[in-house]
Design a protein around this motif. Structure first.
Motif, short mmCIF file in Angstrom:
data_model
loop_
_atom_site.label_atom_id
_atom_site.label_comp_id
_atom_site.label_asym_id
_atom_site.label_seq_id
_atom_site.Cartn_x
_atom_site.Cartn_y
_atom_site.Cartn_z
N VAL A 1 0.84 -1.21 0.00
CA VAL A 1 0.00 0.00 0.00
C VAL A 1 0.87 1.25 0.00
O VAL A 1 0.67 2.17 -0.79
CB VAL A 1 -0.95 0.01 1.21
N GLY A 2 1.85 1.28 0.91
CA GLY A 2 2.67 2.47 1.04
C GLY A 2 3.45 2.80 -0.21
O GLY A 2 3.47 3.95 -0.67
N THR B 1 1.14 3.85 -3.18
CA THR B 1 0.73 5.25 -2.99
C THR B 1 1.88 6.19 -3.34
O THR B 1 1.70 7.18 -4.07
CB THR B 1 0.31 5.49 -1.53
N ALA C 1 0.13 3.31 6.44
CA ALA C 1 -0.01 2.03 5.74
C ALA C 1 0.81 0.98 6.48
O ALA C 1 1.81 0.48 5.97
CB ALA C 1 0.45 2.18 4.29
N THR D 1 -3.36 0.32 11.52
CA THR D 1 -2.97 1.72 11.67
C THR D 1 -2.40 1.98 13.07
O THR D 1 -2.96 1.54 14.07
CB THR D 1 -4.19 2.63 11.45
N ALA E 1 -10.08 1.88 3.93
CA ALA E 1 -9.04 2.73 3.36
C ALA E 1 -9.62 4.08 2.95
O ALA E 1 -10.76 4.18 2.52
CB ALA E 1 -8.40 2.05 2.14
N ALA F 1 -5.07 2.64 5.69
CA ALA F 1 -5.41 1.42 4.95
C ALA F 1 -5.17 0.24 5.87
O ALA F 1 -4.07 0.08 6.42
CB ALA F 1 -4.57 1.29 3.69
N GLY G 1 -4.57 -4.07 -1.96
CA GLY G 1 -3.61 -3.08 -1.49
C GLY G 1 -3.14 -2.16 -2.61
O GLY G 1 -2.92 -0.96 -2.39
N GLY H 1 -3.83 1.81 -2.66
CA GLY H 1 -2.75 2.79 -2.81
C GLY H 1 -3.01 3.76 -3.94
O GLY H 1 -2.77 4.97 -3.82
#
Length: 491
Positions: free
Chosen positions: A40-41, A44, A230, A234, A341, A355, A366, A370
């Protein structure tokens, strides 16, 4: 105590070449800061970099080595019996959006692998959901029909192409598998090539808002207009996420095989206990990777036994050789089987994005998430916002807290290589012996919400049975929601 075979760790991470990024030092600024260098990170971050935004990624440990790098890494829209469930519970419109989002996620991965020449062992494979129970054929047929309703190609088979007897199977053709750790190494290089900055061993210890969002690590700070958390669960959110989800783990083992086509495809069973199967390889040759059934994080006092059971199942049903690798991975389930998310509270916490809750299907979800978060940061509305809405209603009784499964009477009950929790009045001590018998101790009280941790007999970690924080034996954080280590104790 069971004697476990194979090297501890993920075969994907072991096969990925590592690149060291520096620790964050001093104060810097960016348009957006991403906390966590998983799928995800980094998705993004790369989407934002491609859009010309300045981006900083802070990772508490190493890029690609955590949850994504320990997944089964199936690039597929087939998520067991998901579409019949979604049509029946949230309606055909959102079921269609789920299919669209995950299809887009799968395409994005393939596009980036091609565009950035990412070496990640990407292979086209068919995906199969199967049952060994004749009475469940109707469920497989219903899922096929539901998948077709949302525009996916789904084929019913009398048997799955597996070396053991099955009663029915659902095939999605043209899916894919890859090495997720190698893929994230490639994404990280693409991020830095576009001017993004990545910092490892830089755990976010605080996330606060002033005129801009400020993320503080032990060595520095980042000020940004947007923050994306992410981190599997969290580590901070304007509305509580921990009680909207349930942390769960599964065991995974990679076996040596002679023929990489011993099992041709990606498979997940729907019968209890569930198992998932795919192939891969490490530096020494081809592997078959098998996963065992899920279990709530910290609720099992003997995780090692689960590896023994998984190996027994694999040897009974598959042609496998020596155990090469073994590991646990954690994810978070949601009540409706859809991730959370986006912006949890845009009115009170504008620019704060999260997310979590990927229900073990975080590769395509994911990637979609992102991309969605990057679009929102760039001011482009996404058709997937309603689907993933982190503030949507949820059943209050979904999350369950557990209790430590490692309570012992004294340190004399702790064998070498094992750990246990000792209760002394109000104090709870997490003690463990190394293989030479030396005793070490930390607080058994999780630094997130104060629950008492459980010793993981396989991974030698302290696992929180409430909200899923996992700590190394020395108390350091592996992943949250906890941000602080377990306190050191002198016995």
């Amino acid at each position: 105590m069971a004697i476990l075979l194979g090297k501890p760790g993920s075969c994907w991470v072991a096969a990925a070449r590592s690149r060291n990024y520096p620790q964050l030092e001093g104060s810097i600024r960016a348009d957006a800061v991403v906390v966590g260098a998983g799928i995800v990170g980094l998705t993004t971050a790369l989407r934002l970099c491609e859009a010309g935004r300045s981006v900083v990624v802070v990772e508490g440990l190493r890029t690609g080595g955590q949850v994504t790098g320990r997944s089964t890494a199936k690039i597929t829209t087939q998520h067991a019996l998901i579409y019949r469930h979604l049509i029946d519970t949230v309606g055909p419109e959102l079921a269609q959006v789920y299919a669209d989002a995950n299809s887009a996620g799968a395409r994005q991965i393939r596009d980036w692998v091609r565009e950035y020449a990412i070496a990640c062992d990407l292979e086209s494979k068919d995906a199969y959901t199967y049952t060994c129970d004749e009475s469940r054929r109707a469920e497989v047929a219903a899922e096929a029909e539901a998948a077709r309703q949302v525009g996916l190609e789904a084929e019913i088979l009398d048997h799955a192409p597996l070396p053991f007897e099955t009663a029915a199977a659902l095939r999605f053709s043209g899916q894919a598998q890859f090495n997720p750790a190698m893929y994230l190494v490639g994404l990280a290089e693409a991020v830095t090539a576009h001017g993004g900055r990545i910092f490892e061993d830089s755990r976010a210890t605080s996330i606060d808002e002033a005129s801009r969002w400020r993320i503080v690590t032990d060595g520095g700070a980042v000020d940004a207009g947007h923050v994306v958390v992410a981190t599997n669960m969290t580590v901070k959110s304007p509305i509580g996420m921990a009680n909207r989800t349930q942390p769960r783990c599964h065991t995974a083992m990679a076996f040596r095989i002679d023929d990489p086509l011993t099992v041709d495809g990606m498979f997940i069973g729907i019968d209890d206990p569930t198992h998932s199967i795919r192939t891969g390889h490490d530096a020494e040759g081809p592997l078959l990777v098998a996963l065992g059934p899920k279990f709530n994080t910290g609720w099992d006092g003997d995780v090692a036994k689960r590896f023994v059971e998984l190996e027994k199942w694999a040897r009974k049903n598959l042609s496998v050789g020596d155990v090469a690798w073994r590991w646990c991975n954690e994810d978070y389930d949601t009540a409706d089987r859809i991730p959370y998310a986006g912006e949890p509270d845009p009115a009170k916490a504008a620019g704060f994005h999260i997310a979590t809750g990927f229900n073990a299907w975080g590769i395509t979800n994911g990637t979609a998430v992102g991309a969605m978060i990057a679009d929102l940061i760039c001011g482009r509305p996404s058709p997937w916002q309603k689907l993933y809405d982190p503030a949507r209603p949820h059943p209050e009784d979904f999350h369950k807290n557990g209790r430590s499964q490692s309570i012992v009477s004294s340190t004399h009950d702790i064998a070498p290589g094992m750990g246990g929790v000792i209760v002394r009045g109000e104090e709870k001590i997490a003690a463990w012996r190394d293989t030479e018998g030396a005793l070490q101790a930390v607080s058994a009280t999780c630094t997130h919400k104060g629950c008492t941790v459980t010793w993981n007999t396989a991974d030698h970690t302290w696992d929180c049975p409430c909200h899923g924080s996992i700590f190394a034996a020395d108390g350091s954080v592996i992943h949250g929601p906890a941000r602080k280590p377990l306190a050191q104790i002198t016995l």
